[in-house]
Enzyme design. Structure first.
Site, mmCIF file in Angstrom:
data_model
loop_
_atom_site.group_PDB
_atom_site.id
_atom_site.type_symbol
_atom_site.label_atom_id
_atom_site.label_comp_id
_atom_site.label_asym_id
_atom_site.label_seq_id
_atom_site.Cartn_x
_atom_site.Cartn_y
_atom_site.Cartn_z
ATOM 1 N N GLN A 122 -57.618 26.416 -73.965
ATOM 2 C CA GLN A 122 -59.081 26.529 -74.031
ATOM 3 C C GLN A 122 -59.535 26.828 -75.451
ATOM 4 O O GLN A 122 -58.836 27.500 -76.203
ATOM 5 C CB GLN A 122 -59.549 27.645 -73.104
ATOM 6 N N HIS A 175 -54.785 36.645 -69.941
ATOM 7 C CA HIS A 175 -53.415 37.075 -70.221
ATOM 8 C C HIS A 175 -53.252 38.592 -70.326
ATOM 9 O O HIS A 175 -52.205 39.074 -70.734
ATOM 10 C CB HIS A 175 -52.855 36.365 -71.468
ATOM 11 N N ARG A 217 -57.851 27.800 -61.063
ATOM 12 C CA ARG A 217 -57.340 28.845 -61.972
ATOM 13 C C ARG A 217 -58.487 29.402 -62.813
ATOM 14 O O ARG A 217 -58.638 30.617 -62.977
ATOM 15 C CB ARG A 217 -56.256 28.252 -62.873
ATOM 16 N N GLN A 233 -47.583 33.827 -66.141
ATOM 17 C CA GLN A 233 -48.279 33.499 -67.390
ATOM 18 C C GLN A 233 -49.710 34.032 -67.426
ATOM 19 O O GLN A 233 -50.213 34.427 -68.474
ATOM 20 C CB GLN A 233 -48.274 31.971 -67.573
ATOM 21 N N SER A 275 -50.962 28.262 -73.187
ATOM 22 C CA SER A 275 -51.724 28.759 -72.032
ATOM 23 C C SER A 275 -52.040 27.618 -71.063
ATOM 24 O O SER A 275 -51.134 27.033 -70.475
ATOM 25 C CB SER A 275 -52.985 29.485 -72.513
ATOM 26 N N LEU A 276 -53.307 27.232 -70.923
ATOM 27 C CA LEU A 276 -53.670 26.099 -70.068
ATOM 28 C C LEU A 276 -52.830 24.863 -70.398
ATOM 29 O O LEU A 276 -52.454 24.088 -69.521
ATOM 30 C CB LEU A 276 -55.152 25.765 -70.254
#
Length: 308
Positions: A10, A200, A116, A249, A91-92
């Site tokens: 993101q 996170h 998510r 994660q 991440s994503l």
């Protein structure tokens, strides 16, 4: 020269992204159409016309960036680009890597990351969470100051993006205290990020529990190309471990520096960022030296890389 393809997270979204590539390659808009059908919303129009505030809502950003990253990868494949020895995503972006490598079906992946995003947004009421980028301190200094500044609240170092570049997250008031104390500790810059989700951090634990249930409802298979995972800097050895890593994660730090170091130590000397961004390329430059770094979003980038 061994290759790794990496996918951004993101923050890489922009209005008009992928438009040049779509003119030359019909599969780009075909993928966006498929995603739009799954989501029940016109994802291509949102990416082209916005408004940017709507595109930047996390439940829209996540499927948009997954589709964009996958589209660049599919064009690379269709043009006969070199098959990478490993993939990774920030991440994503890890979801984009897994879809690109065939571990998760595209339709499942798009719906999964939309959910998510929703779980993340709903885990912490708007305004109660925050994130900030800290520039110019050692990782351990950031970790130590966060522990001090937390003062009973949640405040954690959550993204280890590059040497001297760490993102912190937690409750809004704790992040404010952290920014002040990290500046006092010598940070060159401590900048609040324009997000309200403390991604996170342990504040994502309720989202993580919901994600575990959601992931259990989809089929995951072993990818055809290995994928390095953010949470443990490892390549999963079973579909069950992939699922567990994705759940872990969400409320664990993104260990990007270690991931890139491990990929490089495994013999990779060329990194290509797939999607509408050069953010990861900038980070990788600071993590490892003497490697080739490129981004594939514009048509000429493909020609240059494939014909070189």
């Amino acid at each position: 020269m061994s290759l790794s393809i990496v996918f951004p997270g993101q923050g890489s979204q922009a209005l008009g992204m992928m438009s040049d590539l779509a003119v030359q390659h019909s599969l780009v808009k075909e993928l966006f159409s498929e995603a739009s059908e799954v989501l029940g919303t016109d994802l291509w129009s949102l990416c082209q016309e916005g408004p940017i505030e709507t595109l930047s809502q996390t439940e829209n950003t996540q499927p948009a960036l997954l589709t964009a990253g996958l589209a660049s990868w599919r064009v690379w494949e269709s043009l006969g680009g070199t098959t990478p020895s490993i993939m990774a995503g920030h991440s994503l972006g890890e979801y984009t890597a897994l879809v690109s490598a065939g571990a998760i079906a595209f339709a499942d992946g798009v719906a999964l990351v939309r959910d998510r995003g929703r779980y993340m947004q709903e885990a912490v009421p708007a305004g109660e969470g925050a994130m900030a980028a800290i520039i110019g301190l050692e990782d351990q200094q950031v970790i130590d100051v966060c522990a001090q500044a937390a003062d009973g609240d949640v405040l954690q170092a959550v993204n280890f993006n590059a040497p001297g570049q760490v993102v912190i997250a937690g409750s809004a008031s704790a992040v404010e205290r952290g920014i002040e104390q990290l500046k006092e500790a010598g940070a060159r810059r401590a900048l609040p990020l324009p997000v309200s989700i403390p991604a996170h951090s342990s504040l994502m634990s309720s989202a993580s529990a919901r994600l575990a249930e959601r992931i259990a409802s989809i089929d995951i298979v072993m990818p055809t190309i290995p994928v390095m995972h953010n949470c443990n800097v490892e390549i999963a050895t079973s579909p069950e471990q992939i699922a567990q890593n994705l759940v872990t994660q969400l409320d664990s730090p993104v260990r990007w520096v270690e991931s890139i170091q491990a990929i490089h130590q495994g013999g990779v000397s060329q990194f290509i960022e797939s999607g509408p961004s050069k953010v990861l390329g900038g980070m990788i430059k600071r993590i490892v030296s003497g490697v080739s770094i490129s981004c594939i979003e514009k048509p000429d980038a493909f020609e240059t890389l494939i014909n070189s």
